[in-house]
Design an enzyme around this catalytic site. Structure first.
Site, mmCIF file in Angstrom:
data_model
loop_
_atom_site.group_PDB
_atom_site.id
_atom_site.type_symbol
_atom_site.label_atom_id
_atom_site.label_comp_id
_atom_site.label_asym_id
_atom_site.label_seq_id
_atom_site.Cartn_x
_atom_site.Cartn_y
_atom_site.Cartn_z
ATOM 1 N N CYS A 278 0.882 -1.158 -0.061
ATOM 2 C CA CYS A 278 -0.019 -0.053 0.024
ATOM 3 C C CYS A 278 0.884 1.120 0.110
ATOM 4 O O CYS A 278 2.029 1.031 0.292
ATOM 5 C CB CYS A 278 -0.724 -0.012 1.326
ATOM 6 S SG CYS A 278 0.279 0.141 2.669
ATOM 7 N N THR B 275 -6.181 1.430 11.455
ATOM 8 C CA THR B 275 -6.579 1.689 10.280
ATOM 9 C C THR B 275 -6.786 0.379 9.229
ATOM 10 O O THR B 275 -7.431 0.637 8.246
ATOM 11 C CB THR B 275 -5.262 2.481 9.554
ATOM 12 O OG1 THR B 275 -4.095 1.535 9.494
ATOM 13 C CG2 THR B 275 -4.886 3.905 10.172
ATOM 14 N N GLU C 199 0.088 -0.707 15.913
ATOM 15 C CA GLU C 199 -0.273 0.417 15.530
ATOM 16 C C GLU C 199 -1.302 0.973 16.629
ATOM 17 O O GLU C 199 -1.058 2.308 16.991
ATOM 18 C CB GLU C 199 -1.007 0.423 14.037
ATOM 19 C CG GLU C 199 -1.826 1.858 13.578
ATOM 20 C CD GLU C 199 -2.790 1.724 12.698
ATOM 21 O OE1 GLU C 199 -2.448 0.979 11.403
ATOM 22 O OE2 GLU C 199 -3.936 2.020 12.875
ATOM 23 N N SER D 278 -2.192 -7.917 10.333
ATOM 24 C CA SER D 278 -3.783 -7.797 10.749
ATOM 25 C C SER D 278 -4.234 -7.668 9.519
ATOM 26 O O SER D 278 -5.622 -8.170 9.211
ATOM 27 C CB SER D 278 -3.736 -6.685 11.564
ATOM 28 O OG SER D 278 -4.995 -5.969 11.675
ATOM 29 N N ASN D 279 -4.082 -6.707 8.508
ATOM 30 C CA ASN D 279 -4.998 -6.708 7.521
ATOM 31 C C ASN D 279 -4.889 -7.940 6.512
ATOM 32 O O ASN D 279 -5.984 -7.896 5.676
ATOM 33 C CB ASN D 279 -4.403 -5.382 6.463
ATOM 34 C CG ASN D 279 -2.923 -5.633 5.801
ATOM 35 O OD1 ASN D 279 -3.290 -6.037 4.539
ATOM 36 N ND2 ASN D 279 -1.861 -5.353 6.396
ATOM 37 N N HIS E 286 4.556 -6.231 8.504
ATOM 38 C CA HIS E 286 4.809 -7.550 8.888
ATOM 39 C C HIS E 286 4.947 -8.492 7.725
ATOM 40 O O HIS E 286 3.877 -9.136 7.192
ATOM 41 C CB HIS E 286 3.266 -7.712 9.660
ATOM 42 C CG HIS E 286 3.272 -7.194 11.032
ATOM 43 N ND1 HIS E 286 1.960 -6.409 11.286
ATOM 44 C CD2 HIS E 286 4.033 -7.135 11.977
ATOM 45 C CE1 HIS E 286 2.034 -5.853 12.615
ATOM 46 N NE2 HIS E 286 3.365 -6.333 12.980
ATOM 47 N N HIS F 43 -1.661 -4.959 18.775
ATOM 48 C CA HIS F 43 -1.249 -4.317 17.364
ATOM 49 C C HIS F 43 -0.229 -3.090 17.548
ATOM 50 O O HIS F 43 -0.725 -2.207 18.399
ATOM 51 C CB HIS F 43 -2.341 -4.160 16.432
ATOM 52 C CG HIS F 43 -1.650 -4.115 15.059
ATOM 53 N ND1 HIS F 43 -0.870 -3.062 14.437
ATOM 54 C CD2 HIS F 43 -1.739 -4.979 14.055
ATOM 55 C CE1 HIS F 43 -0.789 -3.125 13.326
ATOM 56 N NE2 HIS F 43 -1.071 -4.572 13.056
ATOM 57 N N SER G 11 1.754 -5.223 2.940
ATOM 58 C CA SER G 11 3.091 -5.354 2.984
ATOM 59 C C SER G 11 3.562 -6.656 2.501
ATOM 60 O O SER G 11 4.657 -7.070 2.677
ATOM 61 C CB SER G 11 3.502 -5.450 4.637
ATOM 62 O OG SER G 11 2.494 -6.224 5.391
HETATM 63 S S1 SF4 Z 1 -2.544 3.331 6.829
HETATM 64 FE FE1 SF4 Z 1 -2.073 1.356 6.991
HETATM 65 S S2 SF4 Z 1 -2.922 0.448 5.064
HETATM 66 FE FE2 SF4 Z 1 -3.013 2.439 4.791
HETATM 67 S S3 SF4 Z 1 -1.546 3.356 3.644
HETATM 68 FE FE3 SF4 Z 1 -0.823 3.486 5.669
HETATM 69 S S4 SF4 Z 1 0.449 1.615 6.371
HETATM 70 FE FE4 SF4 Z 1 -0.938 1.201 4.277
#
Ligand code: SF4
Length: 296
Positions: A12, A171, A128, A232-233, A43, A126, A279
């Site tokens: 991303c 997020t 984040e 997680s995503n 990750h 997590h 990732s």
């Molecule tokens: S918030 Fe997370 S998923 Fe969205 S662009 Fe940033 S790192 Fe990527």
């Protein structure tokens, strides 16, 4: 065999930015001190192998930081105390936090300072989420599931929460779940006569990726989800795809396509969709695509 790779597969924007920043900044090693990275940049084990190959050392504790070191803060971000501790040890931080994650940290900080109760929909462990919480003195209430949403609603109804509420999300959380949670908490607050601000902090890239996973899982005979086991995503994508299509497998490394079990899985499918976490490197995705196409 038909093979379709999701348009959203691969890094991303935030991960790509962090990876490029680190590659560019640390092409050459500084004369003094070491380059450390606090946790995994992303990750994904294969991406971390590239980082380690650049002479960057992963650390899991700030006790390992010494004077003159440079410490990379990963795309998931970190709390304020982490930056302060790095400075206190005579080291420098290099901030590769995704700008969208920084925005969520800013929201938590701003509303906390205004006297709000910060509620984060996300996974307590997590990185984040811990980082966001670190910008509101680790006082946020983290709700990972509907059981804890129900407990929160009971407290709101009993008027145990006196402060206004800010509701935000990790997020990479599931967008549908967050929509339901928003409605439930909003209704309880309205009933109790309290105040709530809701900021939708689910990343747009996550949302688009989840929608595409849903469509591909419906269209194709089978689905391969590529991404780190601790991502997680990727887990969210796997759940979405698996719900639509039981012929969904989750692999972390392209070599897993060759396992006996997966070879059999591929042999049975007439069409395969490939989706990936935020990732997963484009190289891994291409490798999986080539392996599938050559298995015809
Ligand atoms: S918030 Fe997370 S998923 Fe969205 S662009 Fe940033 S790192 Fe990527």
């Amino acid at each position: 065999m038909e093979c379709k790779v999701a348009k959203t597969a691969g890094f991303c924007g935030g991960v790509k930015k962090a990876f490029l920043m680190v590659q560019e900044e640390f092409k050459t090693k500084p004369e003094n001190g070491r380059i450390l990275i606090f946790g995994s940049l992303v990750h994904n084990e294969n991406v971390m192998k590239i980082i380690n190959g650049m002479g960057i050392v992963k650390i899991d504790s700030l006790n390992e930081v010494g004077s003159g070191d440079i410490v990379i803060i990963t795309a998931h971000g970190a709390g304020r105390k982490v930056f302060e501790e790095i400075e206190r040890r005579g080291a420098t931080s290099f901030n590769a936090t995704c700008p969208k994650v920084s925005m969520v940290q800013d929201c938590a900080k701003k509303y906390y300072e205004k006297g709000f109760e910060i509620i984060i929909f996300g996974n307590r462990e997590h990185k984040e989420v811990r980082g966001i919480n670190g910008w509101c003195e680790n006082k946020a209430r983290i709700i990972p599931d509907f059981k804890e949403v129900a407990a929160l609603i009971n407290e709101i109804r009993a008027k145990k929460i006196k402060k206004p509420i800010l509701l935000i999300s990790q997020t990479t959380q599931n967008i549908e779940k967050f929509e339901r949670i928003k409605k439930m908490i909003h209704a309880a607050i309205k009933e109790a006569g309290g105040k709530i601000e809701i900021i939708d902090t689910i990343c747009r890239a996550t949302f688009v990726r989840q929608k595409e996973a849903f469509v591909i899982a419906k269209e194709m005979d089978a689905v391969i989800v590529i991404g780190g086991r601790s991502s997680s995503n990727t887990k969210q994508l796997w759940k979405i795809a698996k719900d639509q299509n039981p012929n969904t497998i989750w692999i972390e490394d392209p070599s897993e396509v060759k396992s006996d079990e997966n070879k059999e899985f591929l042999r049975r499918a007439k069409s395969i969709g490939i989706i990936s976490g935020a990732s997963t490197s484009p190289d891994d995705i291409n490798m999986v695509r080539k392996m599938i196409e050559s298995s015809d």
